[in-house]
Design a protein around this motif. Structure first.
Motif, mmCIF file in Angstrom:
data_model
loop_
_atom_site.group_PDB
_atom_site.id
_atom_site.type_symbol
_atom_site.label_atom_id
_atom_site.label_comp_id
_atom_site.label_asym_id
_atom_site.label_seq_id
_atom_site.Cartn_x
_atom_site.Cartn_y
_atom_site.Cartn_z
ATOM 1 N N LYS A 102 8.675 35.409 -39.354
ATOM 2 C CA LYS A 102 9.777 34.521 -39.742
ATOM 3 C C LYS A 102 9.281 33.087 -39.900
ATOM 4 O O LYS A 102 9.666 32.384 -40.834
ATOM 5 C CB LYS A 102 10.906 34.587 -38.714
ATOM 6 N N THR A 103 8.430 32.635 -38.990
ATOM 7 C CA THR A 103 7.870 31.286 -39.068
ATOM 8 C C THR A 103 7.058 31.106 -40.346
ATOM 9 O O THR A 103 7.183 30.107 -41.048
ATOM 10 C CB THR A 103 6.989 30.997 -37.831
ATOM 11 N N LEU A 104 6.225 32.110 -40.660
ATOM 12 C CA LEU A 104 5.402 32.032 -41.871
ATOM 13 C C LEU A 104 6.237 32.124 -43.137
ATOM 14 O O LEU A 104 5.914 31.494 -44.144
ATOM 15 C CB LEU A 104 4.345 33.142 -41.874
ATOM 16 N N ASP A 112 8.696 37.162 -34.902
ATOM 17 C CA ASP A 112 8.853 35.704 -34.859
ATOM 18 C C ASP A 112 7.776 35.009 -35.698
ATOM 19 O O ASP A 112 8.064 34.060 -36.430
ATOM 20 C CB ASP A 112 8.794 35.184 -33.415
ATOM 21 N N ALA A 113 6.529 35.483 -35.586
ATOM 22 C CA ALA A 113 5.435 34.899 -36.371
ATOM 23 C C ALA A 113 5.701 35.079 -37.857
ATOM 24 O O ALA A 113 5.469 34.166 -38.661
ATOM 25 C CB ALA A 113 4.108 35.540 -35.982
ATOM 26 N N LYS A 171 7.268 39.314 -30.966
ATOM 27 C CA LYS A 171 6.371 38.175 -31.235
ATOM 28 C C LYS A 171 5.862 38.217 -32.677
ATOM 29 O O LYS A 171 5.772 37.191 -33.351
ATOM 30 C CB LYS A 171 5.189 38.152 -30.264
ATOM 31 N N ASP A 226 -1.495 32.642 -39.927
ATOM 32 C CA ASP A 226 -1.409 32.616 -38.478
ATOM 33 C C ASP A 226 -2.510 33.532 -37.959
ATOM 34 O O ASP A 226 -2.468 34.749 -38.145
ATOM 35 C CB ASP A 226 -0.042 33.111 -38.013
ATOM 36 N N ALA A 245 9.213 30.960 -43.448
ATOM 37 C CA ALA A 245 9.866 29.654 -43.592
ATOM 38 C C ALA A 245 8.879 28.603 -44.105
ATOM 39 O O ALA A 245 9.238 27.708 -44.870
ATOM 40 C CB ALA A 245 10.463 29.211 -42.258
ATOM 41 N N LYS A 246 7.627 28.708 -43.672
ATOM 42 C CA LYS A 246 6.576 27.786 -44.102
ATOM 43 C C LYS A 246 5.316 28.608 -44.359
ATOM 44 O O LYS A 246 4.534 28.866 -43.438
ATOM 45 C CB LYS A 246 6.323 26.725 -43.038
#
Length: 193
Positions: free
Chosen positions: A75-77, A72-73, A69, A84, A79-80
């Protein structure tokens, strides 16, 4: 126990021998307790207001942040870029935020009367200026200060895996030329009266 040294910030580093004996443990335990007392006292004082509230009377559930998790957080950050909020509780005296930033520099030093920061670099590199004496500081809200400069600040380049502890009242400023992802744990104690 081997005492490895004492750094300029008065942090004692030590490690236990592999062949731990009862005698070595009894020699080590008082040192470990003595080192942890000032930090424990700070956290107790910071959370004193919370401990007196009705919310603190209710036991808080534990939370697990599974590696997949968190990955994933991250990778999301990446990308943008942004923040979080991983943990924010009115009943407990701290927050945990994962942040990714690219090509971003603080214009001024900041410092806080009621918050400490503990951060660890997960990926990338960033540059910190920490400490010193703030010049021309101005209060922007209760317990929060900004200053254009801090005379005598120490410059640090932090890389993946590095951790930095910034006690309350310590001026700090971050600049990132490329990209950095970090986790910030911030205590949320009250501002001293």
């Amino acid at each position: 126990m081997h005492v490895l040294g004492k750094s300029s910030s008065d942090v004692v580093n030590f490690r236990m021998l592999k062949d731990q004996t009862r005698r070595n443990f009894l020699r080590t335990a008082p040192l470990a307790a003595a080192i942890s007392l000032p930090l424990t006292e700070k956290f107790l004082l910071a959370s004193n207001a919370t401990l007196n509230s009705a919310e603190a009377a209710t036991p808080q559930p534990f939370q697990v942040f599974a590696a997949d998790k968190l990955s994933d957080a991250m990778k999301t950050l990446q990308a943008k870029p942004g923040n979080d909020s991983l943990f924010d509780s009115k009943a407990l005296p701290f927050t945990i935020v994962m942040t990714t930033e690219e090509k971003k520099s603080a214009k001024e030093f900041e410092y806080h009367e009621g918050r400490d920061h503990i951060l660890q670099i997960l990926d990338g590199t960033t540059f910190y200026e920490v400490g010193g004496t703030p010049k021309n500081a101005r209060n922007i809200k209760p317990g929060e200060w900004l200053a254009p400069t801090s005379e005598g600040a120490t410059s640090l380049t932090l890389h993946k895996g590095d951790m930095l502890v910034i006690p309350r009242g310590t001026p700090h400023k971050r600049s990132t030329e490329g990209s950095v992802t970090l986790v910030l744990i911030s205590t949320t104690g009250s501002v001293p009266a």
